[in-house]
Each structure stands twice: as C-alpha cells, then as structure tokens.
Scaffold this motif. Structure first.
Motif, PDB file in Angstrom:
ATOM      1  N   THR A 136       3.534  20.136  -8.249  1.00 35.53           N
ATOM      2  CA  THR A 136       3.160  21.312  -7.454  1.00 35.53           C
ATOM      3  C   THR A 136       4.328  22.043  -6.819  1.00 35.53           C
ATOM      4  O   THR A 136       4.170  23.205  -6.440  1.00 35.53           O
ATOM      5  CB  THR A 136       2.203  20.903  -6.321  1.00 35.53           C
ATOM      6  N   SER A 137       5.450  21.408  -6.631  1.00 32.52           N
ATOM      7  CA  SER A 137       6.627  21.964  -5.959  1.00 32.52           C
ATOM      8  C   SER A 137       6.366  22.351  -4.498  1.00 32.52           C
ATOM      9  O   SER A 137       7.078  23.179  -3.934  1.00 32.52           O
ATOM     10  CB  SER A 137       7.168  23.181  -6.718  1.00 32.52           C
ATOM     11  N   GLN A 138       5.369  21.763  -3.882  1.00 37.74           N
ATOM     12  CA  GLN A 138       5.115  21.966  -2.456  1.00 37.74           C
ATOM     13  C   GLN A 138       5.981  20.975  -1.680  1.00 37.74           C
ATOM     14  O   GLN A 138       5.808  19.764  -1.791  1.00 37.74           O
ATOM     15  CB  GLN A 138       3.635  21.751  -2.125  1.00 37.74           C
ATOM     16  N   ILE A 139       6.886  21.506  -0.866  1.00 36.48           N
ATOM     17  CA  ILE A 139       7.903  20.683  -0.219  1.00 36.48           C
ATOM     18  C   ILE A 139       7.303  19.638   0.721  1.00 36.48           C
ATOM     19  O   ILE A 139       7.912  18.592   0.962  1.00 36.48           O
ATOM     20  CB  ILE A 139       8.939  21.573   0.512  1.00 36.48           C
ATOM     21  N   GLN A 140       6.111  19.884   1.242  1.00 35.97           N
ATOM     22  CA  GLN A 140       5.508  18.922   2.172  1.00 35.97           C
ATOM     23  C   GLN A 140       5.278  17.555   1.521  1.00 35.97           C
ATOM     24  O   GLN A 140       5.307  16.537   2.188  1.00 35.97           O
ATOM     25  CB  GLN A 140       4.189  19.474   2.722  1.00 35.97           C
ATOM     26  N   TRP A 141       5.086  17.525   0.188  1.00 35.54           N
ATOM     27  CA  TRP A 141       4.887  16.244  -0.495  1.00 35.54           C
ATOM     28  C   TRP A 141       6.131  15.359  -0.410  1.00 35.54           C
ATOM     29  O   TRP A 141       6.019  14.136  -0.368  1.00 35.54           O
ATOM     30  CB  TRP A 141       4.475  16.451  -1.947  1.00 35.54           C
ATOM     31  N   THR A 142       7.318  15.962  -0.386  1.00 33.30           N
ATOM     32  CA  THR A 142       8.525  15.133  -0.221  1.00 33.30           C
ATOM     33  C   THR A 142       8.594  14.548   1.183  1.00 33.30           C
ATOM     34  O   THR A 142       9.067  13.428   1.367  1.00 33.30           O
ATOM     35  CB  THR A 142       9.806  15.936  -0.508  1.00 33.30           C
ATOM     36  N   ASN A 143       8.115  15.312   2.163  1.00 39.29           N
ATOM     37  CA  ASN A 143       8.064  14.780   3.528  1.00 39.29           C
ATOM     38  C   ASN A 143       7.089  13.601   3.600  1.00 39.29           C
ATOM     39  O   ASN A 143       7.387  12.578   4.227  1.00 39.29           O
ATOM     40  CB  ASN A 143       7.644  15.865   4.512  1.00 39.29           C
ATOM     41  N   PHE A 144       5.933  13.748   2.961  1.00 43.06           N
ATOM     42  CA  PHE A 144       4.979  12.639   2.926  1.00 43.06           C
ATOM     43  C   PHE A 144       5.610  11.412   2.281  1.00 43.06           C
ATOM     44  O   PHE A 144       5.446  10.288   2.770  1.00 43.06           O
ATOM     45  CB  PHE A 144       3.714  13.022   2.157  1.00 43.06           C
ATOM     46  N   SER A 145       6.322  11.630   1.176  1.00 40.77           N
ATOM     47  CA  SER A 145       6.960  10.505   0.490  1.00 40.77           C
ATOM     48  C   SER A 145       7.969   9.809   1.396  1.00 40.77           C
ATOM     49  O   SER A 145       8.001   8.579   1.464  1.00 40.77           O
ATOM     50  CB  SER A 145       7.668  10.987  -0.777  1.00 40.77           C
ATOM     51  N   ALA A 146       8.792  10.595   2.071  1.00 41.03           N
ATOM     52  CA  ALA A 146       9.803  10.003   2.962  1.00 41.03           C
ATOM     53  C   ALA A 146       9.142   9.204   4.074  1.00 41.03           C
ATOM     54  O   ALA A 146       9.593   8.100   4.407  1.00 41.03           O
ATOM     55  CB  ALA A 146      10.692  11.098   3.538  1.00 41.03           C
ATOM     56  N   TRP A 147       8.061   9.728   4.642  1.00 43.31           N
ATOM     57  CA  TRP A 147       7.361   9.013   5.714  1.00 43.31           C
ATOM     58  C   TRP A 147       6.733   7.722   5.185  1.00 43.31           C
ATOM     59  O   TRP A 147       6.773   6.692   5.855  1.00 43.31           O
ATOM     60  CB  TRP A 147       6.292   9.890   6.334  1.00 43.31           C
ATOM     61  N   LEU A 148       6.150   7.800   4.004  1.00 44.19           N
ATOM     62  CA  LEU A 148       5.526   6.612   3.423  1.00 44.19           C
ATOM     63  C   LEU A 148       6.562   5.532   3.113  1.00 44.19           C
ATOM     64  O   LEU A 148       6.313   4.338   3.319  1.00 44.19           O
ATOM     65  CB  LEU A 148       4.754   6.984   2.156  1.00 44.19           C
ATOM     66  N   ILE A 149       7.717   5.957   2.631  1.00 51.58           N
ATOM     67  CA  ILE A 149       8.773   4.987   2.305  1.00 51.58           C
ATOM     68  C   ILE A 149       9.264   4.283   3.563  1.00 51.58           C
ATOM     69  O   ILE A 149       9.400   3.056   3.592  1.00 51.58           O
ATOM     70  CB  ILE A 149       9.921   5.681   1.548  1.00 51.58           C
ATOM     71  N   VAL A 150       9.513   5.045   4.619  1.00 52.53           N
ATOM     72  CA  VAL A 150       9.955   4.435   5.877  1.00 52.53           C
ATOM     73  C   VAL A 150       8.846   3.552   6.448  1.00 52.53           C
ATOM     74  O   VAL A 150       9.118   2.462   6.969  1.00 52.53           O
ATOM     75  CB  VAL A 150      10.397   5.512   6.890  1.00 52.53           C
ATOM     76  N   GLY A 151       7.597   4.004   6.321  1.00 54.78           N
ATOM     77  CA  GLY A 151       6.472   3.197   6.785  1.00 54.78           C
ATOM     78  C   GLY A 151       6.326   1.893   6.026  1.00 54.78           C
ATOM     79  O   GLY A 151       5.756   0.932   6.543  1.00 54.78           O
ATOM     80  N   ALA A 152       6.823   1.842   4.806  1.00 55.20           N
ATOM     81  CA  ALA A 152       6.794   0.599   4.029  1.00 55.20           C
ATOM     82  C   ALA A 152       8.017  -0.264   4.314  1.00 55.20           C
ATOM     83  O   ALA A 152       7.925  -1.498   4.289  1.00 55.20           O
ATOM     84  CB  ALA A 152       6.724   0.928   2.543  1.00 55.20           C
ATOM     85  N   LEU A 153       9.150   0.366   4.578  1.00 54.34           N
ATOM     86  CA  LEU A 153      10.390  -0.391   4.775  1.00 54.34           C
ATOM     87  C   LEU A 153      10.395  -1.216   6.058  1.00 54.34           C
ATOM     88  O   LEU A 153      10.859  -2.363   6.054  1.00 54.34           O
ATOM     89  CB  LEU A 153      11.597   0.554   4.776  1.00 54.34           C
ATOM     90  N   ILE A 154       9.887  -0.667   7.134  1.00 43.08           N
ATOM     91  CA  ILE A 154       9.976  -1.371   8.419  1.00 43.08           C
ATOM     92  C   ILE A 154       9.126  -2.646   8.416  1.00 43.08           C
ATOM     93  O   ILE A 154       9.657  -3.746   8.627  1.00 43.08           O
ATOM     94  CB  ILE A 154       9.634  -0.430   9.587  1.00 43.08           C
ATOM     95  N   PRO A 155       7.809  -2.571   8.138  1.00 39.67           N
ATOM     96  CA  PRO A 155       7.050  -3.835   8.098  1.00 39.67           C
ATOM     97  C   PRO A 155       7.442  -4.715   6.917  1.00 39.67           C
ATOM     98  O   PRO A 155       7.370  -5.950   7.006  1.00 39.67           O
ATOM     99  CB  PRO A 155       5.591  -3.403   7.980  1.00 39.67           C
TER     100      PRO A 155
ATOM    101  N   ALA B 250       0.809  -1.220   0.000  1.00 41.16           N
ATOM    102  CA  ALA B 250       0.000   0.000   0.000  1.00 41.16           C
ATOM    103  C   ALA B 250       0.845   1.274   0.000  1.00 41.16           C
ATOM    104  O   ALA B 250       0.511   2.242  -0.700  1.00 41.16           O
ATOM    105  CB  ALA B 250      -0.922   0.004   1.214  1.00 41.16           C
ATOM    106  N   LEU B 251       1.929   1.290   0.757  1.00 43.35           N
ATOM    107  CA  LEU B 251       2.655   2.545   0.976  1.00 43.35           C
ATOM    108  C   LEU B 251       3.653   2.896  -0.124  1.00 43.35           C
ATOM    109  O   LEU B 251       3.883   4.077  -0.388  1.00 43.35           O
ATOM    110  CB  LEU B 251       3.339   2.521   2.339  1.00 43.35           C
ATOM    111  N   PHE B 252       4.278   1.906  -0.759  1.00 38.40           N
ATOM    112  CA  PHE B 252       5.187   2.235  -1.860  1.00 38.40           C
ATOM    113  C   PHE B 252       4.442   2.901  -3.031  1.00 38.40           C
ATOM    114  O   PHE B 252       4.926   3.908  -3.563  1.00 38.40           O
ATOM    115  CB  PHE B 252       5.963   1.010  -2.337  1.00 38.40           C
ATOM    116  N   PRO B 253       3.279   2.400  -3.455  1.00 37.53           N
ATOM    117  CA  PRO B 253       2.543   3.128  -4.508  1.00 37.53           C
ATOM    118  C   PRO B 253       2.083   4.516  -4.066  1.00 37.53           C
ATOM    119  O   PRO B 253       2.070   5.453  -4.868  1.00 37.53           O
ATOM    120  CB  PRO B 253       1.350   2.216  -4.821  1.00 37.53           C
ATOM    121  N   CYS B 254       1.732   4.662  -2.788  1.00 37.65           N
ATOM    122  CA  CYS B 254       1.352   5.995  -2.293  1.00 37.65           C
ATOM    123  C   CYS B 254       2.538   6.948  -2.334  1.00 37.65           C
ATOM    124  O   CYS B 254       2.373   8.139  -2.647  1.00 37.65           O
ATOM    125  CB  CYS B 254       0.793   5.899  -0.884  1.00 37.65           C
ATOM    126  N   ALA B 255       3.734   6.455  -2.023  1.00 43.10           N
ATOM    127  CA  ALA B 255       4.930   7.294  -2.111  1.00 43.10           C
ATOM    128  C   ALA B 255       5.182   7.720  -3.553  1.00 43.10           C
ATOM    129  O   ALA B 255       5.588   8.862  -3.809  1.00 43.10           O
ATOM    130  CB  ALA B 255       6.142   6.543  -1.559  1.00 43.10           C
TER     131      ALA B 255
END
Length: 149
Positions: free
Chosen positions: A43-62, A28-33
């Motif tokens: 959009t160049s809104q920097i918050q989207w990169t933060n979301f991507s980083a969080w989603l990637i880490v959320g996918a890597l651990i489990p 679920a999380l890798f496609p969301c990233a």
C-alpha cells in the motif's frame, strides 16, 4: 500375577506462568510485524512502518526478559535433567537478534525502512519466534509413561 503396562498420558506440566506470558509477546508480535511489513509494501502507507516498528519493540522487550529467564534457568543447572532444553532458548536468542537487527532496519526513513531487508528480517524473526514458542510448549508436555504391576 502377570504384569501389565499401562501407558498414561500425564497432565501437561505448564511452563512457569510468567515465562509463558513473556514468551507470548514475541510469538504474537513478530508475525504481526511481518504482516504489517507486507501491507506497507503493497500500500505504501507510511503508518504501516510505524506499526511494524512498534510491534518489533513490543516483541523485543518481553522477549529479552523471557530469554533472560531461560538463561538463568540454564545457569542454575536445571537444564541438564531435561533433553532438548537448549532448543527453545537458542531459537529465542536467534529471534531476538534478528528482531533487533530488524528494529535497526525499521529506524531508517521512508521506503528504506522496510524494503527487502526489512521484510526478510521480519520473516526470519517471526519464524524463529514461532519455533521457539512451539519448542517451549512441546517441552512442557507429556512427561512420563507409567508402568503398573
């Protein structure tokens, strides 16, 4: 008495529930990233990169725990009885490695955090995670065709 062959679709033997739960995170999380990376590039809104980083880490651990589970099952020798048992762990390992490289890419500052390398790594890890989930799901499916005399 003539013999009749009856083909029956057996009930799906489920994956172990904990393994299924762990595997659902990278699926679920890798496609969301990947989607948040595309959104950032549009959009160049920097918050989207933060979301991507969080989603990637959320996918890597489990995902790493699911991969560890698969490796333990392989190590215990249960894989020899099932053909195609290596497909899902290999795909999950490749997705995990691509995701780890993607996490390193997303740790850069600003525009360099995503760019083309981050987008490609996100697409690769998403595709591999989806393929790993699909093969694990299909492997848990129909187990036998019965014959009745």
């Amino acid at each position: 008495m003539p013999s009749a062959t009856i083909t029956a679709r057996t009930a799906r033997s489920p994956l172990r529930p904990l393994h299924s739960l762990l595997l659902s995170f990278p699926v679920a999380l890798f496609p969301c990233a990947f989607l948040t990376d595309v959104t950032y590039l549009k959009t160049s809104q920097i918050q989207w990169t933060n979301f991507s980083a969080w989603l990637i880490v959320g996918a890597l651990i489990p995902g790493g725990l699911a991969l560890l589970w698969d490796l333990l099952v392989l190590w215990r020798g249960r894989a020899a009885r099932r053909p195609g048992r290596l497909a899902s762990p290999l795909l999950l390992a490749a997705a995990w490695i691509a995701g780890l490289l993607n996490a390193f890419q997303h740790s850069h500052d600003g525009w360099a955090s995503v760019g083309m390398p981050g987008l490609v790594l996100s697409a690769v890890s998403a595709a591999l995670a989806l393929a790993a989930g699909w093969t694990a799901w299909s492997r848990s499916g129909d187990t036998a065709v019965g014959a009745v005399r």
